[in-house]
Motif scaffolding. Structure first.
Motif, mmCIF file in Angstrom:
data_model
loop_
_atom_site.group_PDB
_atom_site.id
_atom_site.type_symbol
_atom_site.label_atom_id
_atom_site.label_comp_id
_atom_site.label_asym_id
_atom_site.label_seq_id
_atom_site.Cartn_x
_atom_site.Cartn_y
_atom_site.Cartn_z
ATOM 1 N N PRO A 13 -10.624 43.054 19.593
ATOM 2 C CA PRO A 13 -9.084 43.543 19.549
ATOM 3 C C PRO A 13 -8.224 42.202 19.632
ATOM 4 O O PRO A 13 -8.612 41.255 20.520
ATOM 5 N N PRO A 14 -7.032 42.253 19.213
ATOM 6 C CA PRO A 14 -5.995 41.282 19.096
ATOM 7 C C PRO A 14 -5.709 40.524 20.805
ATOM 8 O O PRO A 14 -5.513 39.455 20.862
ATOM 9 N N GLU A 15 -5.735 41.444 21.578
ATOM 10 C CA GLU A 15 -5.731 41.070 23.108
ATOM 11 C C GLU A 15 -6.774 40.586 23.633
ATOM 12 O O GLU A 15 -6.889 40.052 24.753
ATOM 13 N N GLY A 16 -7.811 40.538 22.924
ATOM 14 C CA GLY A 16 -9.330 40.315 23.440
ATOM 15 C C GLY A 16 -9.588 38.768 23.322
ATOM 16 O O GLY A 16 -8.897 38.124 22.533
ATOM 17 N N GLU A 17 -10.859 38.591 23.958
ATOM 18 C CA GLU A 17 -11.299 37.207 23.559
ATOM 19 C C GLU A 17 -12.434 37.254 22.302
ATOM 20 O O GLU A 17 -13.043 37.985 22.058
#
Length: 54
Positions: A13-17
């Motif tokens: 996801p965009p907020e993940g690593e």
């Protein structure tokens, strides 16, 4: 921004690593480590993907 690892299909996801090369190929952190930080598509360096805010 791609939302899954191109190798193992794990969610990125965009907020993940995640890691990307200069062509924006996207890989999860474990796959990136397993590939010695080299993109299997272009041979380029895989670096930490910037996080999208907002």
């Amino acid at each position: 921004m791609r939302t899954e690892c191109e190798k193992c299909k794990t969610s990125t996801p965009p907020e993940g690593e995640a890691s990307i090369c200069s062509y924006e190929c996207t890989f999860c952190v474990p796959c990136t480590s397993g590939m010695n930080h080299r993109c299997p598509n272009c041979g380029g360096e895989l670096v930490a993907r910037p996080k999208r805010v907002g």
